[in-house]
Design an enzyme around this catalytic site. Structure first.
Site, PDB file in Angstrom:
ATOM      1  N   CYS A   1      30.872  -2.844 -69.971  1.00 13.97           N
ATOM      2  CA  CYS A   1      32.227  -2.315 -70.148  1.00 13.97           C
ATOM      3  C   CYS A   1      33.285  -3.282 -69.645  1.00 13.97           C
ATOM      4  O   CYS A   1      34.467  -2.934 -69.622  1.00 13.97           O
ATOM      5  CB  CYS A   1      32.364  -0.958 -69.443  1.00 13.97           C
ATOM      6  SG  CYS A   1      32.067  -1.008 -67.667  1.00 13.97           S
TER       7      CYS A   1
ATOM      8  N   GLU B   1      17.533   4.672 -61.876  1.00 12.63           N
ATOM      9  CA  GLU B   1      18.871   5.237 -61.700  1.00 12.63           C
ATOM     10  C   GLU B   1      19.044   5.647 -60.241  1.00 12.63           C
ATOM     11  O   GLU B   1      18.147   6.231 -59.645  1.00 12.63           O
ATOM     12  CB  GLU B   1      19.052   6.450 -62.626  1.00 12.63           C
ATOM     13  CG  GLU B   1      20.280   7.296 -62.369  1.00 12.63           C
ATOM     14  CD  GLU B   1      21.585   6.515 -62.439  1.00 12.63           C
ATOM     15  OE1 GLU B   1      22.423   6.704 -61.541  1.00 12.63           O
ATOM     16  OE2 GLU B   1      21.754   5.724 -63.383  1.00 12.63           O
TER      17      GLU B   1
ATOM     18  N   TYR C   1      19.771   1.248 -64.786  1.00 10.17           N
ATOM     19  CA  TYR C   1      21.024   2.000 -64.678  1.00 10.17           C
ATOM     20  C   TYR C   1      21.028   3.065 -65.785  1.00 10.17           C
ATOM     21  O   TYR C   1      22.010   3.254 -66.489  1.00 10.17           O
ATOM     22  CB  TYR C   1      22.252   1.090 -64.807  1.00 10.17           C
ATOM     23  CG  TYR C   1      22.256  -0.085 -63.860  1.00 10.17           C
ATOM     24  CD1 TYR C   1      22.741   0.039 -62.565  1.00 10.17           C
ATOM     25  CD2 TYR C   1      21.784  -1.324 -64.276  1.00 10.17           C
ATOM     26  CE1 TYR C   1      22.759  -1.046 -61.700  1.00 10.17           C
ATOM     27  CE2 TYR C   1      21.781  -2.421 -63.423  1.00 10.17           C
ATOM     28  CZ  TYR C   1      22.275  -2.276 -62.129  1.00 10.17           C
ATOM     29  OH  TYR C   1      22.283  -3.348 -61.276  1.00 10.17           O
TER      30      TYR C   1
ATOM     31  N   CYS D   1      47.159   3.682 -69.371  1.00 11.44           N
ATOM     32  CA  CYS D   1      47.311   3.041 -70.679  1.00 11.44           C
ATOM     33  C   CYS D   1      48.009   1.695 -70.552  1.00 11.44           C
ATOM     34  O   CYS D   1      48.966   1.546 -69.790  1.00 11.44           O
ATOM     35  CB  CYS D   1      48.096   3.940 -71.631  1.00 11.44           C
ATOM     36  SG  CYS D   1      47.175   5.402 -72.182  1.00 11.44           S
TER      37      CYS D   1
ATOM     38  N   GLN E   1      29.631   9.250 -71.158  1.00 12.12           N
ATOM     39  CA  GLN E   1      30.730   8.470 -71.717  1.00 12.12           C
ATOM     40  C   GLN E   1      31.924   9.364 -72.044  1.00 12.12           C
ATOM     41  O   GLN E   1      31.766  10.512 -72.457  1.00 12.12           O
ATOM     42  CB  GLN E   1      30.277   7.747 -72.984  1.00 12.12           C
ATOM     43  CG  GLN E   1      29.221   6.683 -72.745  1.00 12.12           C
ATOM     44  CD  GLN E   1      29.755   5.453 -72.050  1.00 12.12           C
ATOM     45  OE1 GLN E   1      30.965   5.307 -71.837  1.00 12.12           O
ATOM     46  NE2 GLN E   1      28.868   4.538 -71.688  1.00 12.12           N
TER      47      GLN E   1
END
Length: 390
Positions: free
Chosen positions: A347, A277, A253, A92, A224
């Protein structure tokens, strides 16, 4: 002290009083002291803090942790976890910030990366996902120390912290797992499935649902970590892909075929969707989940090796590359196939901005961009970009 002398000095363990500047990509803020840049964690823009230097490579910058806040930001809140501190867990970055402030900081980072790396002036809000800032992490990889105890790693370290729980995971998920011993110096994945069942290690298959379908995932196959993200991404990708009936779409991907399922519905039985993939197990799981969609074909291999043999020009390409992004070679290869649209899922905002700049060189403009706070309390977030051929 001159700037040159400050650059040569080793500041490790030195305590600095800092006026904290803007947020930077990576979970820290930027401050300056005696001509040097200091990347400081556990601080917020506008604060005045005491920080201890924990890494100094002798160059123009060093890294530090805030250990005392002299003048707090109005965004500052108490961290919900005792490990979210200097010398604590590396998972975090922003537990000390109000969740709305976290999203604002991430929006700042995205805007800065687009400006610096792609020459684009654009500010995009980072959107909140359902479920709140805690209890969202439905998949976590634990490290195991040399005595067989599972925990989380300290920031920028291989040390394993003896945590009792993690507030990012659903309540009650980790304590029973942490009571067990594991093979020393390994890792163990903990996943919560669509039924709320907790899977540890090779305890599978893991049932997940998204886009109106169900997947049975083998242990270790990617999904995810935020339970709301798959449906969110599938909806945005479907809207922006807009593949024509009878058309051709590539899902690069593609994992287990989440986006392929959406694309297959758009092109219909007379169209074609090709998933590329590299994970054979992901492809096997995807084939089973989408067995009722004969228009979906699968190619096992690295995208850069498979791309040249995919055949007919695609109407649309969906690409969800790893954190490093696509890069020049793949962007050039994709643009060489001249798809009308590319939907880029990313991401990492820096990698996305670099790819957007590369697409611009090949006359693909950034038409749409959305960002989602899929990883609250951390510096990470998810983006989806639509690039359209000029």
């Amino acid at each position: 002290m001159s700037s040159a002398a400050a650059t040569r000095a080793d500041w490790t363990d030195r305590i600095l009083e800092l006026e904290v500047g803007p947020v930077a990509h990576g979970g820290h803020c930027v401050a300056r002291s005696e001509g040097r840049v200091v990347f400081v964690r556990h601080a917020l823009p506008g604060e005045r803090v005491l920080a201890v230097v924990n890494k100094d490579g002798g160059g123009s910058f060093c890294r530090a942790d805030a250990v005392e806040v002299l003048e707090p930001s109005p965004w500052r809140v108490p961290a919900p976890c005792s490990w979210a501190r200097a010398g604590g867990c590396g998972g975090c970055d922003f537990q000390h910030a109000d969740p709305a402030a976290q999203r604002s900081l991430k929006s700042d980072v995205l805007a800065e990366q687009l400006r610096r790396l792609a020459g684009i002036e654009r500010r995009v809000p980072v959107e909140e996902l359902p479920g709140g800032a805690l209890g969202w992490r439905h998949r976590v990889r634990l490290a195991v120390d040399d005595e067989g105890r599972a925990g989380l790693r300290a920031h920028r370290s291989h040390d394993v912290l003896p945590i009792a729980d993690c507030p990012l995971t659903p309540p009650g998920t980790l304590p029973p797992v942490l009571e067990h011993g594991f093979d020393p110096d390994t890792e163990v994945e903990v996943a919560v499935d669509a039924h709320g069942r907790v899977h540890v290690g090779d305890d599978g298959p893991v049932v997940q649902r998204a886009a109106g379908r169900e997947w049975l995932l083998s242990p270790g196959v990617f999904w995810q970590v935020h339970p709301a993200l798959p449906d969110t991404l599938a909806a945005v990708v479907g809207e922006w892909a807009d593949a024509p009936q009878g058309g051709t779409a590539w899902d690069l991907y593609g994992g287990v075929g989440l986006f392929a399922a959406v694309l297959a519905g758009q092109v219909g039985p007379d169209g074609a969707v090709t998933v590329v993939e590299s994970s054979r197990q992901a492809v096997a799981d995807g084939r089973a989940a989408l067995a009722d969609l004969p228009q979906v074909g699968w190619r096992v291999g690295r995208v850069e090796r498979v791309l040249g043999g995919l055949g007919a020009r695609p109407d649309v390409v969906v690409a969800d590359p790893p954190r490093r992004g696509l890069g020049r070679e793949l962007v050039d290869a994709l643009c060489g196939h001249a798809p009308d649209r590319v939907v880029h899922v990313a991401c990492d905002p820096a990698a996305l901005a670099r790819d957007v700049a590369l697409f611009a060189e090949r006359r693909y403009r950034l038409a749409e961009l959305r960002a989602f706070d899929a990883f609250p309390m951390t510096h990470h977030f998810e983006c989806v970009a639509l690039l359209v051929r000029a």
